[in-house]
Design a protein around this motif. Structure first.
Motif, PDB file in Angstrom:
ATOM      1  N   ASP A  33       0.835  -1.211   0.000  1.00  0.00           N
ATOM      2  CA  ASP A  33       0.000   0.000   0.000  1.00  0.00           C
ATOM      3  C   ASP A  33       0.867   1.257   0.000  1.00  0.00           C
ATOM      4  OD1 ASP A  33      -2.449  -1.449   0.174  1.00  0.00           O
ATOM      5  OD2 ASP A  33      -2.130  -1.709   2.314  1.00  0.00           O
ATOM      6  N   VAL A  34       1.893   1.257   0.852  1.00  0.00           N
ATOM      7  CA  VAL A  34       2.772   2.428   0.950  1.00  0.00           C
ATOM      8  C   VAL A  34       3.470   2.692  -0.383  1.00  0.00           C
ATOM      9  CG1 VAL A  34       4.822   3.370   2.078  1.00  0.00           C
ATOM     10  CG2 VAL A  34       3.133   2.108   3.427  1.00  0.00           C
ATOM     11  N   VAL A  35       3.982   1.636  -0.978  1.00  0.00           N
ATOM     12  CA  VAL A  35       4.728   1.781  -2.230  1.00  0.00           C
ATOM     13  C   VAL A  35       3.798   2.160  -3.384  1.00  0.00           C
ATOM     14  CG1 VAL A  35       6.127   0.504  -3.897  1.00  0.00           C
ATOM     15  CG2 VAL A  35       6.583   0.264  -1.467  1.00  0.00           C
ATOM     16  N   ARG A  36       2.525   1.852  -3.252  1.00  0.00           N
ATOM     17  CA  ARG A  36       1.525   2.315  -4.230  1.00  0.00           C
ATOM     18  C   ARG A  36       1.244   3.804  -4.059  1.00  0.00           C
ATOM     19  NH1 ARG A  36      -3.572   0.030  -2.260  1.00  0.00           N
ATOM     20  NH2 ARG A  36      -3.453   1.872  -0.914  1.00  0.00           N
ATOM     21  N   ASP A  37       1.066   4.246  -2.801  1.00  0.00           N
ATOM     22  CA  ASP A  37       0.525   5.576  -2.547  1.00  0.00           C
ATOM     23  C   ASP A  37       1.562   6.687  -2.544  1.00  0.00           C
ATOM     24  OD1 ASP A  37      -1.986   4.472  -2.344  1.00  0.00           O
ATOM     25  OD2 ASP A  37      -1.908   4.246  -0.166  1.00  0.00           O
ATOM     26  N   VAL A  38       2.763   6.417  -2.007  1.00  0.00           N
ATOM     27  CA  VAL A  38       3.764   7.488  -1.910  1.00  0.00           C
ATOM     28  C   VAL A  38       4.190   7.995  -3.297  1.00  0.00           C
ATOM     29  CG1 VAL A  38       6.087   8.072  -1.133  1.00  0.00           C
ATOM     30  CG2 VAL A  38       4.541   6.825   0.388  1.00  0.00           C
ATOM     31  N   PRO A  39       4.510   7.127  -4.264  1.00  0.00           N
ATOM     32  CA  PRO A  39       4.844   7.644  -5.594  1.00  0.00           C
ATOM     33  C   PRO A  39       3.714   8.450  -6.236  1.00  0.00           C
ATOM     34  CG  PRO A  39       5.625   5.394  -5.381  1.00  0.00           C
ATOM     35  CD  PRO A  39       4.770   5.666  -4.177  1.00  0.00           C
ATOM     36  N   ARG A  40       2.482   8.060  -5.976  1.00  0.00           N
ATOM     37  CA  ARG A  40       1.355   8.832  -6.528  1.00  0.00           C
ATOM     38  C   ARG A  40       1.330  10.235  -5.950  1.00  0.00           C
ATOM     39  NH1 ARG A  40      -3.584   4.311  -6.362  1.00  0.00           N
ATOM     40  NH2 ARG A  40      -2.720   2.921  -7.956  1.00  0.00           N
ATOM     41  N   GLN A  41       1.614  10.350  -4.650  1.00  0.00           N
ATOM     42  CA  GLN A  41       1.644  11.669  -4.032  1.00  0.00           C
ATOM     43  C   GLN A  41       2.824  12.484  -4.553  1.00  0.00           C
ATOM     44  OE1 GLN A  41      -0.839  12.688  -2.128  1.00  0.00           O
ATOM     45  NE2 GLN A  41       0.098  14.705  -2.091  1.00  0.00           N
ATOM     46  N   ILE A  42       3.969  11.835  -4.709  1.00  0.00           N
ATOM     47  CA  ILE A  42       5.151  12.513  -5.261  1.00  0.00           C
ATOM     48  C   ILE A  42       4.871  12.984  -6.685  1.00  0.00           C
ATOM     49  CG2 ILE A  42       7.491  12.045  -6.124  1.00  0.00           C
ATOM     50  CD1 ILE A  42       7.937  10.399  -3.564  1.00  0.00           C
ATOM     51  N   GLY A  95       0.005   7.179   5.667  1.00  0.00           N
ATOM     52  CA  GLY A  95      -1.258   7.825   5.344  1.00  0.00           C
ATOM     53  C   GLY A  95      -2.291   6.826   4.864  1.00  0.00           C
ATOM     54  N   SER A  96      -3.446   7.357   4.522  1.00  0.00           N
ATOM     55  CA  SER A  96      -4.535   6.560   3.956  1.00  0.00           C
ATOM     56  C   SER A  96      -5.177   7.365   2.846  1.00  0.00           C
ATOM     57  CB  SER A  96      -5.568   6.224   5.038  1.00  0.00           C
ATOM     58  OG  SER A  96      -6.612   5.442   4.511  1.00  0.00           O
ATOM     59  N   ASN A  97      -5.867   6.679   1.953  1.00  0.00           N
ATOM     60  CA  ASN A  97      -6.556   7.361   0.851  1.00  0.00           C
ATOM     61  C   ASN A  97      -7.958   7.762   1.267  1.00  0.00           C
ATOM     62  OD1 ASN A  97      -4.502   7.171  -1.119  1.00  0.00           O
ATOM     63  ND2 ASN A  97      -5.024   5.037  -1.502  1.00  0.00           N
ATOM     64  N   TYR A  98      -8.371   8.924   0.804  1.00  0.00           N
ATOM     65  CA  TYR A  98      -9.728   9.392   1.071  1.00  0.00           C
ATOM     66  C   TYR A  98     -10.445   9.818  -0.208  1.00  0.00           C
ATOM     67  CZ  TYR A  98      -8.141   9.244   5.875  1.00  0.00           C
ATOM     68  OH  TYR A  98      -7.643   8.806   7.086  1.00  0.00           O
ATOM     69  N   ARG A 134      -8.288  12.347   9.680  1.00  0.00           N
ATOM     70  CA  ARG A 134      -7.631  12.319   8.370  1.00  0.00           C
ATOM     71  C   ARG A 134      -6.137  12.071   8.547  1.00  0.00           C
ATOM     72  NH1 ARG A 134     -11.756  11.356   6.955  1.00  0.00           N
ATOM     73  NH2 ARG A 134     -13.097  12.229   5.335  1.00  0.00           N
ATOM     74  N   PHE A 135      -5.727  10.894   8.092  1.00  0.00           N
ATOM     75  CA  PHE A 135      -4.302  10.540   8.101  1.00  0.00           C
ATOM     76  C   PHE A 135      -3.848  10.596   6.644  1.00  0.00           C
ATOM     77  CE2 PHE A 135      -6.621   8.088  11.340  1.00  0.00           C
ATOM     78  CZ  PHE A 135      -6.101   8.663  12.480  1.00  0.00           C
ATOM     79  N   SER A 136      -3.601  11.797   6.182  1.00  0.00           N
ATOM     80  CA  SER A 136      -3.434  11.987   4.737  1.00  0.00           C
ATOM     81  C   SER A 136      -2.004  11.730   4.283  1.00  0.00           C
ATOM     82  CB  SER A 136      -3.839  13.409   4.349  1.00  0.00           C
ATOM     83  OG  SER A 136      -2.867  14.335   4.788  1.00  0.00           O
ATOM     84  N   TRP A 137      -1.892  11.192   3.071  1.00  0.00           N
ATOM     85  CA  TRP A 137      -0.576  11.034   2.459  1.00  0.00           C
ATOM     86  C   TRP A 137       0.025  12.401   2.112  1.00  0.00           C
ATOM     87  CZ3 TRP A 137       2.575   7.452   3.202  1.00  0.00           C
ATOM     88  CH2 TRP A 137       2.198   6.109   3.283  1.00  0.00           C
ATOM     89  N   GLU A 138      -0.821  13.397   1.862  1.00  0.00           N
ATOM     90  CA  GLU A 138      -0.297  14.736   1.585  1.00  0.00           C
ATOM     91  C   GLU A 138       0.583  15.210   2.739  1.00  0.00           C
ATOM     92  OE1 GLU A 138      -4.238  14.511  -0.679  1.00  0.00           O
ATOM     93  OE2 GLU A 138      -3.418  13.821   1.221  1.00  0.00           O
ATOM     94  N   ARG A 139       0.060  15.051   3.954  1.00  0.00           N
ATOM     95  CA  ARG A 139       0.821  15.472   5.131  1.00  0.00           C
ATOM     96  C   ARG A 139       2.077  14.625   5.302  1.00  0.00           C
ATOM     97  NH1 ARG A 139       1.477  12.814   9.219  1.00  0.00           N
ATOM     98  NH2 ARG A 139      -0.285  11.454   8.759  1.00  0.00           N
ATOM     99  N   GLU A 158       6.374  15.552   5.025  1.00  0.00           N
ATOM    100  CA  GLU A 158       7.417  15.236   5.994  1.00  0.00           C
ATOM    101  C   GLU A 158       8.519  14.388   5.364  1.00  0.00           C
ATOM    102  OE1 GLU A 158       6.215  14.128  10.029  1.00  0.00           O
ATOM    103  OE2 GLU A 158       4.143  14.613   9.483  1.00  0.00           O
ATOM    104  N   TYR A 159       8.155  13.507   4.444  1.00  0.00           N
ATOM    105  CA  TYR A 159       9.172  12.747   3.704  1.00  0.00           C
ATOM    106  C   TYR A 159      10.146  13.713   3.036  1.00  0.00           C
ATOM    107  CZ  TYR A 159       6.884   8.080   3.693  1.00  0.00           C
ATOM    108  OH  TYR A 159       6.364   6.861   4.021  1.00  0.00           O
ATOM    109  N   TYR A 160       9.594  14.696   2.330  1.00  0.00           N
ATOM    110  CA  TYR A 160      10.437  15.648   1.589  1.00  0.00           C
ATOM    111  C   TYR A 160      11.396  16.381   2.530  1.00  0.00           C
ATOM    112  CZ  TYR A 160       8.513  15.519  -3.174  1.00  0.00           C
ATOM    113  OH  TYR A 160       8.170  15.156  -4.460  1.00  0.00           O
ATOM    114  N   SER A 161      10.867  16.915   3.620  1.00  0.00           N
ATOM    115  CA  SER A 161      11.705  17.772   4.465  1.00  0.00           C
ATOM    116  C   SER A 161      12.650  16.962   5.345  1.00  0.00           C
ATOM    117  CB  SER A 161      10.819  18.675   5.332  1.00  0.00           C
ATOM    118  OG  SER A 161       9.984  17.892   6.164  1.00  0.00           O
ATOM    119  N   GLN A 162      12.217  15.773   5.852  1.00  0.00           N
ATOM    120  CA  GLN A 162      13.028  15.037   6.810  1.00  0.00           C
ATOM    121  C   GLN A 162      13.858  13.918   6.172  1.00  0.00           C
ATOM    122  OE1 GLN A 162      10.922  13.943  10.465  1.00  0.00           O
ATOM    123  NE2 GLN A 162       9.335  15.434   9.998  1.00  0.00           N
ATOM    124  N   LEU A 163      13.243  13.158   5.275  1.00  0.00           N
ATOM    125  CA  LEU A 163      13.938  12.013   4.684  1.00  0.00           C
ATOM    126  C   LEU A 163      14.737  12.390   3.448  1.00  0.00           C
ATOM    127  CD1 LEU A 163      11.088   9.306   4.847  1.00  0.00           C
ATOM    128  CD2 LEU A 163      12.774   9.885   6.597  1.00  0.00           C
TER     129      LEU A 163
END
Length: 538
Positions: free
Chosen positions: A25-34, A273-276, A495-500, A504-509
């Motif tokens: 799920d994570v590997v599906r959703d994070v690239p979509r957000q990026i 995150g989760s999808n909404y 709301r546990f959004s992937w946007e949020r 944090e991925y961008y700034s911290q990781l």
């Protein structure tokens, strides 16, 4: 300027039939957000002897592995969704095959990780060669997921043929610290020296903290990545402490490595995150129909022979429920593992007590999942004993969607939980969850606000509190309707959004400028425009 990412993983639910758990799920959703921010993602997994069949071969990869020349084939495969900023790849080689767990992983009880380590070490070498051949273009970030991919860091650090990897930032995500990929240094077909006999290694930097003649591939990722990521803030804190099984599951022998990474500013806890948006919506009153349909389908499968009687037994129960609907449904959906259902294995009487409380209220408990044989056997036995326990021993997206939609409460008594996705999916439908207060469940479920949680200093206390909180939740549902509605509404509003998370991925990781929320900017421009017009007219 666009950033170019490579995600290296064992699972990717961005393509069909490549998922065993939450990592997919994570590997599906994070690239979509990026991709929504205009950056480019390449996602690569093994083919497992099957995923390349509808793909296009785009490269031949020649490299040395086990001291002999090898050739693997790189395929681009279609994603479930088309996005010009995301490309999906699989690597095919005769030694990369489907396992017996979700057609991905192998179960080697006598030598844990034996087959998987062989397969993923070959896969990692092929990926390194693809980077060397510039297949993905100039990469800024390589994001690795769990121990299956950490050997890329070994190749970066020790293999002279892959010095190109030193120019790229590596991020390492821990999805499940308990599964560590421990293998011998030598004297075994599935050992580090067997995979890379030509490479000079520093055993002190690679050895497992407990078994000094072995490499720990989870530790490898923690020690050598530029940033180490756990999938919730609370889990990050848990794993810096030693485990005291079963009362507390923490660092599992790697707490010192994780504490060191934290002291060096390399360890980060960012909630998944989760999808909404654009989600599958189950239809009301389809649970029993979907369950019967799936059971009849499974009964036709040759490999279900040993389960046929039990599936028919489950079908009879489901049919009865369709005629005489229960007053309350609780549900659990998970792989049947120690992590997810240890409480029931440790003390089956806990499950019996839950079922007895449900019986008083005309309630049922539905568990769906497959997994470890001893857990399947336990739940089958209790299903035969208790009429209001329905154990659906299979996998069905239709039943899962219906359970998340039609159940009244979701039970998640995980012994430990790096993050958890099930509780988010249940809450998304306004279904309160009852969870063990551990890891990411602490970060997502607030007791008596958006759901229910139990804890305790000992296993005895945890079992007692689990039953007590469950009884309290039942009484709230039947006797305090307004409080229950408020808890359900609060759960649905979370709301546990992937946007949020990805910000944090961008700034911290990734150490990149966090992406701008284009929707927010548009709203702000729109507000400015209306405000100016109002002032002008006035």
């Amino acid at each position: 300027m666009k950033t170019n990412f490579l995600f290296v993983c064992a699972e990717n639910d961005g393509i069909p039939n490549c998922k065993a758990g939450g990592m997919g799920d994570v590997v599906r959703d994070v690239p979509r957000q990026i991709a929504s921010h205009g950056d480019t993602s390449h996602v690569i997994t093994p083919s497992y002897g099957r995923l390349h069949q509808n793909g296009e071969k785009i490269a031949e990869l020649s490299f040395i592995y086990r001291g002999v020349p090898q050739e693997a084939h790189l395929y681009e495969v279609p994603g479930k969704k088309v996005d010009e900023n995301i490309k999906h790849y699989v690597i095919d080689h005769p030694e990369i095959k489907s396992g017996d767990i979700a057609h991905i992983y192998f179960n080697d009880p006598e030598q844990p990780f034996y087959t998987d380590a062989c397969m993923f070490s070959l896969f990692c070498t092929a990926v390194a060669q693809a980077v060397k051949q510039d297949v993905f273009g100039e990469l800024q970030i390589i994001h690795l997921h769990d121990w299956h991919t950490s050997l890329l860091l070994f190749l970066k650090e020790f293999h002279p043929s892959f010095s190109v990897l030193k120019n790229i930032r590596f991020v390492y995500s821990i999805h499940n610290l308990a599964i560590q990929g421990i293998r011998p240094f030598r004297n075994n077909h599935s050992s580090l020296k067997a995979f890379f006999p030509e490479v000079m290694i520093d055993e002190d930097r690679l050895k497992d903290p407990r078994y000094h003649d072995c490499i720990n591939l989870m530790a490898l990722g923690i020690r050598f990545a530029d940033a180490v990521h756990t999938v919730s803030p609370s889990y990050k804190e848990d794993i810096k402490k030693p485990s005291d099984f079963p009362a507390f599951v923490g660092g599992e022998g790697l707490e010192n490595d994780l504490t060191k990474a934290d002291e060096e500013g390399r360890l980060f806890g960012i909630l998944n995150g989760s999808n909404y948006k654009n989600i599958n919506r189950a239809k009301r009153n389809e649970l029993y129909k979907n369950s019967l349909k799936a059971i009849f389908k499974w009964l036709q499968e040759p490999n279900k022979k040993y389960k046929a009687d039990f599936l028919a037994h489950t079908g009879n129960k489901v049919y009865s429920l369709s005629l005489n609907k229960p007053s309350f449904i609780c549900a659990s959906v998970a792989r049947l593992t120690e992590q997810k259902f240890y409480f029931y294995k440790d003390n089956p009487d806990t499950l019996i007590q839950l079922l007895d409380l449900l019986k008083e209220k005309n309630g049922v408990y539905i568990v769906l999942g497959t997994g470890a044989p001893e857990y399947e056997e336990l739940l089958r036995d209790i299903s035969y004993q208790k009429e209001n326990f329905i154990f659906i021993n299979g996998q069905s997206e239709e039943i899962i969607d219906s359970l998340y939609f039609e159940s009244n409460i979701y039970l998640m008594p995980s012994l430990f939980e790096p993050c958890g996705i099930s509780q988010m999916l249940a809450m998304r439908n306004g279904q309160p969850c009852l969870v063990h207060a551990t890891g990411g469940l602490i970060d997502t479920v607030d007791h008596l606000k958006s759901g229910f949680s139990f804890s305790g200093g000992t296993m005895f206390e945890k079992h007692a509190n689990f039953v007590s909180v469950f009884e309290d939740a039942l009484n709230l549902f039947f006797d305090e309707k307004e409080i229950w509605k408020h808890i359900s509404k609060t759960a649905k509003g979370k709301r546990f959004s992937w946007e949020r998370s990805v910000k944090e991925y961008y700034s911290q990781l990734y150490l990149l400028e966090p992406p701008v929320d284009n929707n927010f900017q548009a709203k702000r421009r729109s507000t400015k425009s209306k405000s100016s017009k109002f002032i002008y007219n006035k």
